[in-house]
Motif scaffolding. Structure first.
Motif, PDB file in Angstrom:
ATOM      1  N   PRO A  32     -43.358 -11.134  28.030  1.00  0.00           N
ATOM      2  CA  PRO A  32     -43.134 -11.668  29.389  1.00  0.00           C
ATOM      3  C   PRO A  32     -44.005 -11.009  30.461  1.00  0.00           C
ATOM      4  O   PRO A  32     -44.128 -11.546  31.548  1.00  0.00           O
ATOM      5  CB  PRO A  32     -41.654 -11.396  29.667  1.00  0.00           C
ATOM      6  N   PHE A  78     -46.222   3.518  25.263  1.00  0.00           N
ATOM      7  CA  PHE A  78     -45.940   2.112  24.956  1.00  0.00           C
ATOM      8  C   PHE A  78     -44.541   1.735  25.459  1.00  0.00           C
ATOM      9  O   PHE A  78     -44.321   0.678  26.043  1.00  0.00           O
ATOM     10  CB  PHE A  78     -46.048   1.913  23.448  1.00  0.00           C
ATOM     11  N   PRO A 115     -38.611  -1.470  14.467  1.00  0.00           N
ATOM     12  CA  PRO A 115     -37.652  -2.366  15.145  1.00  0.00           C
ATOM     13  C   PRO A 115     -37.754  -2.276  16.661  1.00  0.00           C
ATOM     14  O   PRO A 115     -37.808  -3.307  17.351  1.00  0.00           O
ATOM     15  CB  PRO A 115     -36.291  -1.852  14.665  1.00  0.00           C
ATOM     16  N   VAL A 116     -37.829  -1.059  17.147  1.00  0.00           N
ATOM     17  CA  VAL A 116     -37.914  -0.874  18.593  1.00  0.00           C
ATOM     18  C   VAL A 116     -39.240  -1.425  19.119  1.00  0.00           C
ATOM     19  O   VAL A 116     -39.304  -2.075  20.159  1.00  0.00           O
ATOM     20  CB  VAL A 116     -37.740   0.609  18.952  1.00  0.00           C
ATOM     21  N   ALA A 117     -40.302  -1.193  18.356  1.00  0.00           N
ATOM     22  CA  ALA A 117     -41.617  -1.678  18.785  1.00  0.00           C
ATOM     23  C   ALA A 117     -41.615  -3.196  18.897  1.00  0.00           C
ATOM     24  O   ALA A 117     -42.075  -3.758  19.899  1.00  0.00           O
ATOM     25  CB  ALA A 117     -42.683  -1.215  17.814  1.00  0.00           C
ATOM     26  N   THR A 126     -40.773 -15.678  33.668  1.00  0.00           N
ATOM     27  CA  THR A 126     -41.288 -15.574  32.314  1.00  0.00           C
ATOM     28  C   THR A 126     -40.196 -15.117  31.361  1.00  0.00           C
ATOM     29  O   THR A 126     -40.076 -15.623  30.252  1.00  0.00           O
ATOM     30  CB  THR A 126     -42.438 -14.554  32.261  1.00  0.00           C
ATOM     31  N   LEU A 165     -38.795 -17.292  28.286  1.00  0.00           N
ATOM     32  CA  LEU A 165     -38.916 -16.741  26.938  1.00  0.00           C
ATOM     33  C   LEU A 165     -37.578 -16.781  26.221  1.00  0.00           C
ATOM     34  O   LEU A 165     -37.461 -17.303  25.109  1.00  0.00           O
ATOM     35  CB  LEU A 165     -39.426 -15.297  27.007  1.00  0.00           C
ATOM     36  N   TYR A 194     -39.096  -5.162  19.285  1.00  0.00           N
ATOM     37  CA  TYR A 194     -38.246  -5.564  20.409  1.00  0.00           C
ATOM     38  C   TYR A 194     -39.018  -5.521  21.720  1.00  0.00           C
ATOM     39  O   TYR A 194     -39.027  -6.476  22.496  1.00  0.00           O
ATOM     40  CB  TYR A 194     -37.021  -4.659  20.492  1.00  0.00           C
ATOM     41  N   PHE A 195     -39.683  -4.391  21.954  1.00  0.00           N
ATOM     42  CA  PHE A 195     -40.378  -4.262  23.237  1.00  0.00           C
ATOM     43  C   PHE A 195     -41.590  -5.181  23.332  1.00  0.00           C
ATOM     44  O   PHE A 195     -41.928  -5.644  24.419  1.00  0.00           O
ATOM     45  CB  PHE A 195     -40.741  -2.805  23.517  1.00  0.00           C
ATOM     46  N   LEU A 196     -42.211  -5.442  22.189  1.00  0.00           N
ATOM     47  CA  LEU A 196     -43.319  -6.398  22.223  1.00  0.00           C
ATOM     48  C   LEU A 196     -42.820  -7.762  22.674  1.00  0.00           C
ATOM     49  O   LEU A 196     -43.411  -8.405  23.537  1.00  0.00           O
ATOM     50  CB  LEU A 196     -43.962  -6.516  20.837  1.00  0.00           C
ATOM     51  N   ILE A 197     -41.703  -8.191  22.098  1.00  0.00           N
ATOM     52  CA  ILE A 197     -41.203  -9.524  22.429  1.00  0.00           C
ATOM     53  C   ILE A 197     -40.565  -9.565  23.812  1.00  0.00           C
ATOM     54  O   ILE A 197     -40.876 -10.416  24.636  1.00  0.00           O
ATOM     55  CB  ILE A 197     -40.176  -9.988  21.374  1.00  0.00           C
ATOM     56  N   PHE A 198     -39.667  -8.619  24.062  1.00  0.00           N
ATOM     57  CA  PHE A 198     -38.866  -8.723  25.271  1.00  0.00           C
ATOM     58  C   PHE A 198     -39.498  -8.069  26.501  1.00  0.00           C
ATOM     59  O   PHE A 198     -39.002  -8.214  27.595  1.00  0.00           O
ATOM     60  CB  PHE A 198     -37.472  -8.144  25.045  1.00  0.00           C
ATOM     61  N   ALA A 199     -40.553  -7.278  26.299  1.00  0.00           N
ATOM     62  CA  ALA A 199     -41.158  -6.642  27.468  1.00  0.00           C
ATOM     63  C   ALA A 199     -42.630  -7.001  27.624  1.00  0.00           C
ATOM     64  O   ALA A 199     -43.059  -7.383  28.694  1.00  0.00           O
ATOM     65  CB  ALA A 199     -40.981  -5.137  27.399  1.00  0.00           C
ATOM     66  N   TYR A 200     -43.403  -6.884  26.540  1.00  0.00           N
ATOM     67  CA  TYR A 200     -44.845  -7.111  26.698  1.00  0.00           C
ATOM     68  C   TYR A 200     -45.196  -8.584  26.793  1.00  0.00           C
ATOM     69  O   TYR A 200     -46.050  -8.973  27.572  1.00  0.00           O
ATOM     70  CB  TYR A 200     -45.626  -6.423  25.576  1.00  0.00           C
TER      71      TYR A 200
END
Lengths: 312, 493, 292
Positions: free
Chosen positions: A40, C113, A28-30, C126, C130, A32-38
């Motif tokens: 953008p 990560f 879940p955390v992964a 961005t 998004l 989240y960070f993929l969508i909301f951090a990586y």
């Protein structure tokens, strides 16, 4: 084939199969960070683009390093970078020192009511936004009718104009930083002290070690992991500032700018009427890269001392 | 079974009816600046009731807060969804945003077709002012603000000290001295951060230099009464001497304690502290000073107005593009949006509603047709004070006079038509694209080196001015001026 | 029981130092509360006073003039804070547990990560595009919950705590008893982490409570606006933009006393929950009691 992978105990697949459940718990955390951090993060390209609305992030034309020019040509880049670094280092050290001090003193207090009351009191500043603090500071310190100067004049001394003296601010700013965050910081250390094994303390106490000795030799060493993690996390933000604090407390005050200018305030002043995405992205990228370099260095040092304490 | 069918048919009918209604009403989303006052929802409901009947549209109104302007305004346009119209103005980067393709291009034919009332009410020069590279991207207001900058002083104190009436900020010295000497509790000029900072300085400088008006933010200004569109650099002779003279006056005022020591950290504006009796001079403009005047009059301060004019006795009139609306580039319902805006900007009923709220709730009219507050409503409790909701582009000629206007204010309003002159640069929109880096540096230099001079907080005027000149040079102001001249030459060829 | 001299000494020291710091921390807040009860005229004329010269509850009557609205605003804030904190704490500690376990081979990769996102971000455009255009989260409760949900700092602090203060042996023995990873997490790690969970929970709750950025960016609907945003709008309208205000007809500035009163209203409730959480990170836990 499958057996071969399974037998290869170093393999990626083997690891996935063996600890699959654990990785699933991380998912879940992964995600989240993929969508909301990586996702953008791709927007970093904006720093190199002449942004327009029809082209958007990807379709706008490239303009090389043009967005960085104002930053470099301002002639203040070195100065604000050093200021940012110095202020943040000062903040970090003062914050850690006072948080630990407060946590240890509170944890040694006998009365539970006192513990609770003091902690709640220390937390209050967290809720006062910098705008309000700025009005408060102005009311306390202004030259004409500030509370402090009224008192000072009452004692027959010369009133002080803190807004004209650049030398005072390297003290005032860390003071307010600690004031605002110490309640917050001490909570972590309190939790860490609470998690410590009490037996050690008792044994030492029976051996006749007094409380100061025990704090130095037992409590503090056990706080080291918490100190290091907070240090590393703090270093990762060392090029970004408490913009609000600087902007609200100091204002755009020409007389104080050289002593109190950080990267964020410089960028704000330069771009306040420009509304340009590219130029602000450029400044952000500069901060990121510097933070990255510094954290790699610091993490490297920690890693050499004690591998398990390092962030990565 | 039959009952069941019956129920179903009712349900189906209901569904159809509801979708029918949705289809009838076109949703139009608009963005204004600031934050709506507490009564906004009621006004919006009333507005939508009218809109539904008149054109089958529903307005959804959003606000972009004052300090989100730099970030959210361009973001909303960049997202481009759920936005049909947005407040636009020359001072809010209209030219920059238009060049970047944020707004839909409009033509006179489109305006004539969908905004007939507004087309009739708006003079042709308004459309010229809105042109960027020959194209129109904004619907300018039909009635620009008629306002001038001014200072207010306390008439009661002036008379008490036996001083002659003051007509120019330069003549304030005696008044300031007397106030300072006799009232230890009053700070003669208590400047706040932001708006107030350059006010006294430029009020003084106006007496020494040609009529100047802001062009891009550095030390170069446009002579707004010169048909040849000449530029004035206030840091070059013959004006440099005057600049230094004014800087010295400010320094002496500052040293004598006429001005508060730290305006940059003061969040209370000079006119607010004036209204509360904390200071003796307030700065503002002839529109936003109304509230201060009535408050000060009520407190017995006998406020007196000192217009801040150039040495020709004039002030540049606001342009039509100082307030306006733009259509978002991707708006799907732009035709309906224009029709809706035509009502809001020009129709008397709509204008009164969006600007003053609901009659009996937030405003009322006296028997002689003057605007007043309903019984029992105080200015503080007014749920929808004028100007607050942000419809600044509505037709202001439709506003009734106000009951609270003081005699001094009415007199000033009468004088306005002689004071306000056309700014010769009014139809020129500077496109900063090529020199945005230089402009950023200049903005930075001005706040660090110009602002202290302008409040008088420097120890050595000559040295401070020399530094300012050097810094502007290294910020490449020359390049900006060259670009400005090129654009001017191209525009006025 | 008589205390030994060193304990007396440290308590004395504690009272002096903490007492002083607590005073410095509380005084401004008290000044704020007192002056929120002061009249506008008094604030502007005399500045903030230790005891107002002119009392007035005007600011509070203005705030509570429309009780439905203020209740709604409170409701949104409490809902978002409660739901968000619960979810965030559960998922954060789960992730932290994974990166804390020695046998997870890629734990450092996973930590990196997470940490990397602290250093680099793609800037506002961005992110805004998004969330609002691609995910269509604008004007939903979800945006208020999701945007501030995870903090890398909190996850890494949790990881650190789990790695250092939960003995490997307990986990090993549970595993031998046949417990799976999820069971170990819920039945052993979570209870043993109570102090740090309480503090991280507090941080998360405060983060949600004080979040004005998310609503500023993504909420336009008035009935979805939380408390801090209302406060923020009031405080901010004065400062940042004053430079442009010269161009405006009039901008009604909020009164000084109203700003203070709003701060009090926005802070009160969250302070009350503090003592309840606090016992968890002060009292501590004994590992033995969980093991048995």
């Amino acid at each position: 084939m499958t057996t071969k992978i399974l037998h290869n105990r170093q393999g990626f697949l083997f690891e996935m199969i063996r600890n699959g459940r654990l990785y699933a718990m991380f998912m879940p955390v992964a995600v989240y960070f993929l969508i909301f951090a990586y996702l953008p993060m791709t927007g970093i390209v904006v720093a190199f683009k002449d942004f327009n609305y029809q082209g958007g992030i990807w379709g706008s034309p490239w303009n090389g390093w043009d967005n960085f020019r104002y930053f470099i040509e301002s002639g203040k880049l070195v100065q604000v970078t050093i200021n940012t670094l110095l202020y943040n280092t000062l903040f970090l050290v003062a914050y850690l020192f006072f948080s630990i001090l407060v946590a240890i003193l509170i944890s040694e207090m006998g009365s539970r009511l006192a513990k609770k009351t003091f902690q709640t009191m220390l937390f209050l500043p967290y809720f006062i936004s910098w705008v309000t603090v700025s009005a408060l500071v102005y009311n306390l310190f202004n030259y004409e009718y500030g509370l402090m100067n009224t008192l000072v004049k009452g004692w027959g001394m010369e009133a002080v104009d803190i807004y004209a003296d650049p030398n005072l601010w390297p003290v005032i700013l860390p003071f307010f930083y600690v004031w605002k965050w110490v309640g917050f910081g001490s909570v972590l250390f309190l939790a860490s002290i609470a998690g410590q094994d009490k037996e050690c303390h008792e044994a030492a106490s029976i051996d006749g070690a007094n409380i100061f000795y025990r704090i130095r030799r037992i409590t503090l060493p056990q706080l080291k992991p918490t100190i290091i993690i907070l240090l590393l996390l703090g270093v990762g933000r060392i090029m970004r500032g408490e913009f609000d604090m600087f902007y609200q407390l100091v204002g755009t005050n020409g007389n104080l700018i050289d002593a109190t200018d950080i990267i964020d305030t410089l960028v704000f002043r330069s771009l306040v009427s420009t509304q340009d995405f590219g130029m602000s992205s450029a400044a952000g990228l500069y901060q990121s890269i510097l933070c990255f370099v510094i954290i790699l260095a610091v993490n490297g040092i920690v890693r050499r001392q004690d591998k398990s304490q390092a962030l990565f | 079974m039959k009952k069941c069918l019956h129920l179903l048919s009712i349900l189906a009918f209901g569904l159809l009816a509801s979708t029918g209604i949705v289809a009838q009403e076109t949703k139009i989303t608009g963005y204004l600046l600031g934050s709506g006052p507490s009564g906004t929802q009621d006004v919006l409901d009333a507005l939508n009731f009218k809109l539904k009947a008149d054109m089958g549209a529903k307005l959804e109104l959003n606000y972009i807060g004052w300090n989100e302007l730099g970030s959210k305004y361009p973001l909303v346009l960049a997202a481009g969804e759920d936005v049909d119209w947005v407040y636009a103005a020359s001072w809010n980067g209209y030219a920059t945003q238009a060049v970047r393709g944020a707004f839909k291009e409009l033509t006179p034919e489109i305006i004539q077709k969908y905004m007939p009332r507004h087309w009739k009410a708006t003079p042709s020069e308004a459309w010229d002012q809105a042109k960027i590279n020959g194209k129109i991207f904004m619907i300018p207001t039909s009635t620009p603000d008629r306002k001038i900058p001014l200072a207010v002083i306390r008439g009661d104190l002036r008379k008490k000290y036996g001083l002659a009436p003051v007509t120019n900020v330069a003549g304030l010295e005696a008044y300031l001295t007397a106030v300072k000497k006799n009232n230890p509790a009053i700070i003669p000029i208590n400047l706040g951060s932001g708006y107030d900072i350059g006010q006294p300085f430029f009020a003084l400088l106006n007496n020494e230099v040609p009529p100047i008006n802001f062009v891009f933010g550095g030390s170069v200004f446009g002579n707004y009464e010169d048909k040849a569109h000449s530029l004035v650099d206030i840091l070059e002779e013959p004006y440099l001497t005057a600049f230094k003279k004014v800087a010295n006056t400010m320094k002496s005022w500052y040293t004598k304690g006429f001005i508060n020591k730290a305006p940059f950290a003061n969040t209370v504006l000079s006119k607010q502290s004036f209204a509360q009796g904390k200071s003796a001079v307030g700065f503002g403009n002839s529109l936003d000073i109304q509230e201060v005047l009535s408050k000060a009059t009520a407190s017995g301060f006998d406020p007196e107005i000192i217009p801040i004019l150039s040495r020709t006795g004039h002030s540049p009139a606001d342009s039509h593009v100082g307030n306006g609306v733009a259509i978002a580039a991707n708006s799907k319902n732009w035709e309906k949006t224009l029709q809706l805006l035509d009502l809001i900007m020009e129709d008397p009923d709509y204008v009164m509603l969006v600007y003053f709220g609901i009659k009996g709730k937030s405003y009322d009219l006296t028997p002689d047709g003057k605007l007043t507050l309903p019984a029992g409503v105080t200015p503080e409790k007014n749920p929808y004070p004028q100007d607050a909701a942000g419809f600044w582009f509505a037709k202001k000629d439709l506003f009734p006079p106000q009951a609270t206007w003081t005699s001094g204010y009415i007199e000033l309003r009468k004088k306005l038509k002689d004071i306000l002159v056309v700014n010769t640069f009014v139809d020129f929109n500077f496109n900063p694209g090529k020199v945005k880096n230089e402009l950023a540096s200049i903005a930075n230099v001005i706040s660090q080196y110009m602002d202290p001079i302008s409040i008088g907080a420097v120890s050595d005027v000559d040295k401070a001015v020399a530094t300012l000149i050097a810094k502007l040079k290294s910020a490449n102001q020359d390049k900006v001026v060259a670009e400005l001249k090129a654009q001017l030459a191209a525009h006025y060829k | 029981m008589k205390k030994s001299p060193d304990l007396v000494a440290i308590n004395l020291l504690g009272w002096i130092i903490i007492g002083f710091l607590a005073l410095v921390a509380t005084a401004p807040f008290l000044i704020l509360v007192i002056n929120s009860l002061s009249s506008e005229h008094s604030i502007i004329n005399y500045g903030y006073q230790l005891w107002p010269k002119e009392f007035s509850a005007d600011a509070y009557t203005m705030i509570f003039e429309n009780p439905q609205r203020i209740l709604r605003v409170y409701g949104i804030t409490i809902l978002v804070t409660g739901l968000g904190t619960g979810l965030s704490l559960l998922l954060s500690s789960m992730a932290a547990y994974v990166v804390a376990r020695r046998e997870v081979k890629y734990r450092n990769v996973l930590s990196f990560f997470l940490y990397f996102t602290q250093l680099f971000n793609g800037g506002l455009v961005t992110y805004y595009l998004l969330v609002s255009r691609d995910l269509h989260l604008s004007n939903t409760l979800w945006v208020l919950i999701l945007v501030p949900m995870f903090s890398v700092m909190n996850i890494l602090i949790l990881r650190n705590f789990i790695a250092t203060s939960i003995p490997e042996s307990i986990i090993e023995s549970a595993r031998i008893d046949g417990m799976d990873d999820l069971g170990i997490f819920f039945r052993i790690v979570l209870p043993l982490s109570a102090p740090v969970l309480a503090s991280i929970g507090l941080f998360t709750a405060l983060g949600y409570w004080n979040d004005w950025w998310t609503p500023m960016m993504f909420i336009q609907k008035r009935d979805l606006q939380p408390l801090q945003y209302t406060l923020y709008q009031m405080l901010a309208s004065v400062t940042y933009t004053a430079q442009m205000v010269g161009n405006m007809p009039t901008v009604n500035l909020p009164k000084e006393s109203l700003k203070l009163a709003m701060t009090v209203v926005a802070t009160g409730p969250i302070i009350l929950i503090y003592p309840f959480l606090q016992k968890h990170f002060v009292a501590g836990i004994t590992i033995g009691s969980v093991k048995g």
